[in-house]
Design a protein around this motif. Structure first.
Motif, short mmCIF file in Angstrom:
data_model
loop_
_atom_site.label_atom_id
_atom_site.label_comp_id
_atom_site.label_asym_id
_atom_site.label_seq_id
_atom_site.Cartn_x
_atom_site.Cartn_y
_atom_site.Cartn_z
N UNK A 444 0.81 -1.22 0.00
CA UNK A 444 0.00 0.00 0.00
C UNK A 444 0.85 1.27 0.00
N UNK A 445 2.13 1.18 0.39
CA UNK A 445 2.95 2.39 0.44
C UNK A 445 3.27 2.95 -0.94
N UNK A 446 3.06 2.16 -1.98
CA UNK A 446 3.34 2.68 -3.33
C UNK A 446 2.10 2.52 -4.22
N UNK A 447 0.91 2.58 -3.64
CA UNK A 447 -0.34 2.38 -4.38
C UNK A 447 -1.16 3.66 -4.37
N UNK A 448 -1.64 4.08 -5.55
CA UNK A 448 -2.47 5.29 -5.61
C UNK A 448 -1.61 6.54 -5.83
N UNK A 449 -2.28 7.70 -5.83
CA UNK A 449 -1.61 8.95 -6.20
C UNK A 449 -1.02 9.65 -4.97
N UNK A 450 0.24 9.99 -5.10
CA UNK A 450 0.97 10.60 -4.00
C UNK A 450 0.51 12.04 -3.73
N UNK A 451 0.53 12.41 -2.48
CA UNK A 451 0.37 13.83 -2.11
C UNK A 451 1.31 14.06 -0.93
N UNK A 532 10.63 6.68 1.86
CA UNK A 532 9.39 7.45 1.99
C UNK A 532 8.26 6.76 1.24
N UNK A 533 7.04 6.86 1.78
CA UNK A 533 5.87 6.34 1.09
C UNK A 533 5.66 7.16 -0.18
N UNK A 534 5.32 6.47 -1.28
CA UNK A 534 5.19 7.16 -2.56
C UNK A 534 3.78 7.07 -3.13
N UNK A 535 2.88 6.38 -2.44
CA UNK A 535 1.53 6.20 -2.96
C UNK A 535 0.55 7.21 -2.38
N UNK A 536 -0.72 6.86 -2.46
CA UNK A 536 -1.77 7.69 -1.88
C UNK A 536 -1.49 7.88 -0.39
N UNK A 537 -1.79 9.07 0.13
CA UNK A 537 -1.65 9.24 1.58
C UNK A 537 -2.36 8.07 2.28
N UNK A 538 -1.66 7.44 3.21
CA UNK A 538 -2.18 6.26 3.90
C UNK A 538 -2.45 6.64 5.33
N UNK A 539 -3.73 6.79 5.65
CA UNK A 539 -4.11 7.11 7.04
C UNK A 539 -4.58 5.81 7.68
N UNK A 540 -3.75 5.23 8.52
CA UNK A 540 -4.03 3.90 9.04
C UNK A 540 -4.31 3.95 10.55
N UNK A 541 -5.03 2.93 11.00
CA UNK A 541 -5.11 2.74 12.45
C UNK A 541 -4.49 1.42 12.87
N UNK A 542 -4.14 0.58 11.89
CA UNK A 542 -3.55 -0.74 12.18
C UNK A 542 -2.53 -1.03 11.09
N UNK A 543 -1.28 -1.30 11.48
CA UNK A 543 -0.28 -1.63 10.45
C UNK A 543 0.75 -2.59 11.03
N UNK A 544 1.14 -3.54 10.17
CA UNK A 544 2.10 -4.56 10.59
C UNK A 544 3.52 -4.00 10.57
N UNK A 545 4.18 -4.03 11.72
CA UNK A 545 5.60 -3.71 11.78
C UNK A 545 6.31 -5.06 11.89
N UNK A 546 6.88 -5.48 10.77
CA UNK A 546 7.50 -6.82 10.74
C UNK A 546 8.88 -6.77 11.38
N UNK A 547 9.43 -7.96 11.72
CA UNK A 547 10.76 -7.99 12.35
C UNK A 547 11.77 -7.20 11.53
N UNK A 548 12.50 -6.34 12.20
CA UNK A 548 13.54 -5.56 11.52
C UNK A 548 13.04 -4.31 10.84
N UNK A 549 11.71 -4.07 10.86
CA UNK A 549 11.20 -2.88 10.17
C UNK A 549 11.21 -1.64 11.06
#
Ligand code: C2O
Ligand code: CU
Length: 584
Positions: A444-451, A532-549
């Motif tokens: 999702x970080x590179x999906x949709x139009x960036x702003x 940096x995220x390059x997709x549509x602004x992502x306003x999340x309330x739940x996101x996976x932080x994987x090991x090492x991220x």
């Protein structure tokens, strides 16, 4: 290689190095010279390999390497020097090198314990305790294996061990500046949000929590249910409605609340026992009232003993639509109830050309993989927030973190479509089969139009380093899931002022995924692993932080109160990975 893999490999090499030295010491004590030499050589190689992995970790971020550089590296180097020197001197009798080899093994083992039990941040106390352990274990071995050390050596050893132990314990137990979170709930302080009784736009629901036996996929399982069903009733509203939900508890002994996951309600309606209200006990009730200002896909669940409560079935869906639904609009909430996978499969014919919206929800504590076969589609919204110019996808799977929601939209084709969760078809418009398991997963970080983000300076910045560690502060010691080396309720609250722009940096140095969830606010994703995220602004309330991220997110402090901020693997939250965001 991902930082998560480097963390795992580095750990493995550290274990091998310690085992090599300890095995070498045992072999030397048994006068098995070739074995001892081979194991010692192996340990040296492992130590050299670790120099590489630790350097890689340090380059990924100091958080990943701190105690390895400050504590493990000096101990490992001392181990190599002492053991190497004794081996070179032990030409004749290999047994004379046994103590030195064991010493090296203890040095590497105690450094490993620092990583496993203490983690980040590295502290002088942990370092001294490690030294005390090494000296103590070496002294015992020396006694047992002889030759007897001279008095002077014994005394010095004892003194060093005691000083290190006392200093280490003192530093480790020193009170940190972590005040517990004050409980500041005002019972029943529902904000007045207008008439709900009989006025248009008022929506009243009653949910009764009770133990129940429910039938899922033909199996009867014991559950805790709202209104006798799992999931609970689907609550729907139209933007602008005032929701009034009466929660009754019939017989859930440990209490129940309603938390509106992802819905940025006023703090008093947030349903966190001990913080925003008391848990509703058997025979009691509580009325939640808030205005449905945000359209989108949300869910509700109990926040009292949330790990068990949600797993047992105390959850349901909240859908707020901008206008009455048109076309086909379905909710698909994935859950595991007593090892039965929900939802049960549904098949319905949909006429070609019908607009379809599938609202995918993950109410489990672990990530699920969804795949929609048979039609191109768009991800219209994530976590209830519309995406900007989502492109059309085919042959792409979706990964939804615990607590997260994705809305998929498409126009029904003339041929059947099928949606699967973890390769099990849960919704279809006809008989179809498609292999989806090899599909790549959407980022999702590179999906949709960036702003560009709406602000670039931050009034408050916090770093959350997620790890495991021994927590000795409670009545019983526990192996907790920690944030910055502490576990709930000892993690200092994050204090902000109304109107602040806030930035969180979330670092996962553990070996498991942590789905992060902040109550009361959506956060805008700035970057992941420095990109940096390059997709549509992502306003999340739940996101996976994987090991090492490493994730950087930001939000505006615009919803005053005391908010839980935690891992949504609810077992982790119960085991310490929960803190609070507090408005000053
Ligand atoms: Cu859905 Cu505090 O959680
Ligand atoms: Cu977690």
């Amino acid at each position: 290689m991902s930082t998560g893999s480097v963390i795992a490999i580095d750990f493995l090499i550290a274990v091998l190095a310690a085992a090599g030295w300890l095995g070498g010491g045992a072999a030397a004590a048994a006068r098995r010279r070739p074995v001892a030499l081979a194991l010692a050589a192996f340990a040296v190689l492992a130590t050299v390999a670790r120099a590489v992995t630790v350097t890689m970790l340090a380059r990924a971020g100091w958080w990943f390497a701190a105690e390895k550089i400050l504590i493990a590296a000096p101990l490992s180097l001392t181990a190599v020097v002492v053991a190497g020197w004794r081996l070179l001197k032990a030409r004749g009798d290999i047994r004379s090198a046994a103590i030195a080899l064991l010493f090296a093994g203890y040095a590497d083992s105690s450094a490993l314990l620092v990583t496993v039990l203490h983690g980040y941040p590295a502290s002088a106390g942990a370092g001294l305790l490690a030294v005390a352990g090494v000296v103590g274990a070496t002294a015992v071995s020396w006694r047992l294996l002889g030759p007897r050390p001279s008095r002077a050596v014994s005394r010095t050893t004892l003194a060093v061990a005691i000083v290190a132990l006392v200093a280490g314990t003192g530093l480790a137990a020193a009170p940190s500046a972590a005040p517990g979170v004050p409980h500041q709930h005002e019972q029943g302080a529902a904000p007045s949000v207008g008439e709900t009784d009989g006025t248009p736009g008022g929506k009243r629901f009653t949910l009764t929590a009770a133990t129940a036996t429910v039938t899922v996929s033909g199996q009867r399982v014991a559950a805790w249910a709202f209104d006798g069903q799992v999931p609970g009733p689907e609550l729907t509203a139209t933007v602008g409605d005032v929701l009034e939900v009466t929660l009754r508890n019939k017989d859930i002994a440990r209490g129940v609340t309603l938390h509106w996951h992802g819905y940025d309600v006023p703090n008093s309606q947030d349903g966190v026992p001990g913080i925003t209200q008391d848990a509703v006990l058997p025979g009691q009730e509580f009325v939640y009232r808030f205005r449905a200002d945000q359209a989108g896909t949300y869910w509700y669940h109990t926040h009292a003993v949330s790990d068990i409560g949600v797993k047992m079935g105390l959850y349901g869906v909240l859908v707020v639509r901008p206008a009455p639904a048109s076309g086909v609009d379905r909710v698909i909430a994935a859950h595991t109830l007593s090892s039965v996978s929900l939802p049960e499969p549904v098949q319905e014919p949909v006429a070609a050309g019908t607009p379809v919206r599938l609202r995918l929800i993950n109410t489990d504590s672990t990530t699920h993989r969804y795949a929609l076969a048979g039609t191109p589609f768009q991800v219209a919204a994530i976590d209830g927030m519309d995406l900007s110019q989502p492109s059309t996808l085919t042959g792409t799977a979706i990964s939804i973190p615990a607590g997260g929601r994705y809305d998929l939209v498409f126009t029904a084709p003339a041929t059947p479509i099928a949606l699967s969760v973890d390769n099990r078809v849960v919704y279809a418009t006809g008989a179809t089969s498609a292999a989806t398991s090899g599909w790549p997963v959407l980022d999702p970080l590179s999906y949709g139009a960036f702003a560009a983000p709406p602000w670039t300076r931050y009034d408050k910045e916090f770093t959350l380093v997620l790890d495991r560690g021994l927590d000795l502060r409670g009545l019983l010691p526990r192996y907790a899931h920690t944030v910055n080396g502490a576990a709930d309720p000892d993690i200092p609250p994050q204090v902000v002022h109304l109107g602040d722009t806030v930035k969180f940096t979330i670092v996962n140095r553990s070996l498991v995924v942590h789905p992060w969830h902040l109550h009361g606010h959506h956060v805008l994703v700035l970057s992941r692993n420095g990109k940096a995220a390059t997709g549509s602004p992502l306003w999340l309330d739940s996101f996976d932080v994987r090991p090492g991220e490493v994730w950087e997110v930001t939000f505006k402090a615009d919803n005053p109160g005391m908010w839980a901020n935690h891992c949504h693997n609810l077992a982790h939250a119960e085991q310490g990975m929960l803190l609070h965001l507090m408005y000053a």
